[in-house]
Enzyme design. Structure first.
Site, PDB file in Angstrom:
ATOM      1  N   LEU A 201     111.272  42.178 -30.850  1.00 33.13           N
ATOM      2  CA  LEU A 201     111.196  42.181 -29.393  1.00 33.13           C
ATOM      3  C   LEU A 201     110.474  43.411 -28.852  1.00 33.13           C
ATOM      4  O   LEU A 201     110.855  44.547 -29.136  1.00 33.13           O
ATOM      5  CB  LEU A 201     112.607  42.107 -28.797  1.00 33.13           C
ATOM      6  CG  LEU A 201     112.687  42.079 -27.266  1.00 33.13           C
ATOM      7  CD1 LEU A 201     111.921  40.903 -26.682  1.00 33.13           C
ATOM      8  CD2 LEU A 201     114.148  42.031 -26.823  1.00 33.13           C
ATOM      9  N   HIS A 202     109.436  43.154 -28.043  1.00 30.15           N
ATOM     10  CA  HIS A 202     108.686  44.249 -27.435  1.00 30.15           C
ATOM     11  C   HIS A 202     107.900  43.757 -26.236  1.00 30.15           C
ATOM     12  O   HIS A 202     107.512  42.598 -26.145  1.00 30.15           O
ATOM     13  CB  HIS A 202     107.727  44.888 -28.451  1.00 30.15           C
ATOM     14  CG  HIS A 202     106.627  43.968 -28.920  1.00 30.15           C
ATOM     15  ND1 HIS A 202     106.844  42.924 -29.794  1.00 30.15           N
ATOM     16  CD2 HIS A 202     105.300  43.934 -28.629  1.00 30.15           C
ATOM     17  CE1 HIS A 202     105.710  42.295 -30.034  1.00 30.15           C
ATOM     18  NE2 HIS A 202     104.746  42.885 -29.325  1.00 30.15           N
ATOM     19  N   PHE A 203     107.687  44.674 -25.304  1.00 29.45           N
ATOM     20  CA  PHE A 203     106.779  44.490 -24.185  1.00 29.45           C
ATOM     21  C   PHE A 203     105.618  45.467 -24.392  1.00 29.45           C
ATOM     22  O   PHE A 203     105.762  46.480 -25.074  1.00 29.45           O
ATOM     23  CB  PHE A 203     107.465  44.811 -22.854  1.00 29.45           C
ATOM     24  CG  PHE A 203     108.609  43.892 -22.515  1.00 29.45           C
ATOM     25  CD1 PHE A 203     108.442  42.837 -21.626  1.00 29.45           C
ATOM     26  CD2 PHE A 203     109.876  44.094 -23.070  1.00 29.45           C
ATOM     27  CE1 PHE A 203     109.498  41.999 -21.302  1.00 29.45           C
ATOM     28  CE2 PHE A 203     110.934  43.265 -22.763  1.00 29.45           C
ATOM     29  CZ  PHE A 203     110.748  42.208 -21.868  1.00 29.45           C
TER      30      PHE A 203
END
Length: 449
Positions: free
Chosen positions: A240-242
């Site tokens: 999970l990453h932005f």
């Protein structure tokens, strides 16, 4: 049936390309000063804590006005980012990449970034599944060296924003961190990795999306945007990453017109559709509180994930406006429905490209860049009008039944969506049948029965 696409992903960490080479010969300690158990004991990293805000600032400076004052978060992020540049941690100097605004009414932005596709390692991953379990054997951000991490980012425990130059990384309370992207698209290109040690797969939940909105609001700079790519929509790492970076001009999608509001929820969140733009999408803005906007958008994203619909998200205007953009380019690519001319550009239309910042890998494409070419590429990304409205019906139903859309206006929006598209099961039918043939193409895509 299983659909896979063999792709050469963008390297976002200096340790990513080495993973396959060295993974088999590691012993008890990797020697990389990473964020796994072998190196985590005693690890320390600066900590930035933000004060929880109940409302989003509505007096954000417009793009054509004077530049906003630089916040402490911006100063910290850019200072740390530039320090990593001086240490030679990036794979190329993004400040030397040519950039131009393409002539035309939309103002698409073209960048020639030949270094971004060099020195990559092949990988294989599924594109027909938006939700996939985390695989610790594949590259993930716990394998990144601590020197690529800028600081921890989280909510203050005492209600006041603070900065600690040296703080312990607590494995029992997994921190969210901001790290450099070693293959940057623009100045200050970073990754926001929620609860990095929990090894969450690439899927949005309410908590992680609220964290991203807090970062946008805390930065307070309309030129700082955050983006998200789901699996199947050109995310290349299932951790999970932005992403986020600074671009001191408006994205074309930010200037695009919208329909009259489809709905104004009791929470104050307003929803409209993009108009006169090559990619169909929804625009969310407002809200009585930051969490109202966050919950509404995250519920829309969760709906897309659970219905296996790839999508991208752009967080703009300091968190005031959020674009949710379902897409189908990878699906078309795998089925051989994208022209060889577009495939030859090697452009993977993720959130930044869809927003109008076209990252081009060949000088010829940069020199020949035109509004027509940009529009033609992005039009292939978009869902058809019929499919888009079917997806909208699913989204409004999810928003309404999760309690974000109570009230007559929300009920009317749901009824209108269902009236236009009585059978939302068509979306599932499309997903189940769209991969029904064996396809092999020049990009290494293959559908396996």
């Amino acid at each position: 049936m299983m659909l896979r696409i063999k792709r050469v992903p963008t390297v976002v960490s200096n340790y990513q390309k080495e993973e396959g080479e060295e993974g088999s010969r590691r012993g008890g300690g990797c020697g990389r000063n990473c964020l796994r158990n072998c190196c985590l004991q005693g690890a320390r990293l600066p900590l930035y804590t933000f004060k929880k805000v109940d409302r989003i600032a509505t007096d954000v400076p417009e793009h054509d006005k004077s530049e906003p004052p630089v916040s402490f978060l911006n100063s910290l992020l850019l200072g740390e980012w530039e320090e990593r540049m001086q240490r030679g941690l990036f794979r190329y100097d993004v400040t030397t990449c040519e950039t131009k605004v393409i002539p035309g009414s939309h103002g698409f932005i073209a960048q020639l970034n030949e270094g971004r596709h060099l020195k990559k390692r092949p990988t294989e991953f599924r594109i027909d599944k938006v939700l996939q379990p985390f695989d610790e054997n594949k590259f993930n951000f716990t394998k990144v060296g601590q020197e690529e991490m800028l600081f921890q980012f989280g909510e203050s425990e005492d209600g006041e924003g603070q900065f600690f130059t040296d703080a312990t990384i607590d494995p029992e309370n997994s921190p969210s961190v901001v790290a450099i992207n070693v293959s940057p698209i623009e100045y200050g290109h970073v990754l926001l990795i929620p609860r990095i040690l929990d090894c969450l797969p690439q899927r949005i939940d309410r908590d992680s999306f609220l964290l991203a909105l807090h970062m946008a609001a805390e930065a307070g700079d309309p030129y700082f945007r955050l983006g998200y790519n789901s699996l199947g929509a050109f995310a290349t790492i299932n951790h999970l990453h932005f992403q986020a970076y600074y671009l001191t001009m408006p994205f074309p999608i930010e200037k695009a017109s919208t329909t009259k509001q489809i709905a104004t929820l009791d929470s104050g969140v307003k929803i409209s559709e993009l108009m006169n733009y090559p990619v169909r999408g929804l625009v969310f803005e407002g809200g009585n509180a930051l969490q109202d906007l966050s919950n509404t958008v995250s519920d829309a994203c969760i709906c897309l994930q659970e219905n296996n619909i790839p999508y991208n998200v752009l967080i703009a205007d300091c968190g005031n406006r959020i674009f949710v953009l379902p897409q189908c380019y990878a699906e078309k690519q795998a089925l051989g429905e994208v022209s060889s001319e577009l495939l030859d550009t090697q452009v993977n239309p993720a959130v930044w490209e869809i927003s109008g910042h076209m990252v081009l890998k060949r000088k010829k494409d940069y020199e020949d860049a035109s509004e027509e070419n940009a529009w033609r590429l992005l039009a292939e990304v978009s869902l058809s009008e019929e499919r888009f409205q079917e997806v909208n019906a699913l989204i409004f139903e999810a928003i309404y039944y999760n309690g974000n859309g109570s009230g007559a206006d929300s009920e009317n929006a749901l009824e209108d969506a269902n009236a236009k598209h009585k059978s939302t099961e068509k979306v599932n039918a499309i997903n189940e049948t769209s991969h029904s043939a064996m396809v092999t193409g020049s990009q290494g895509c293959i559908v396996l029965q």
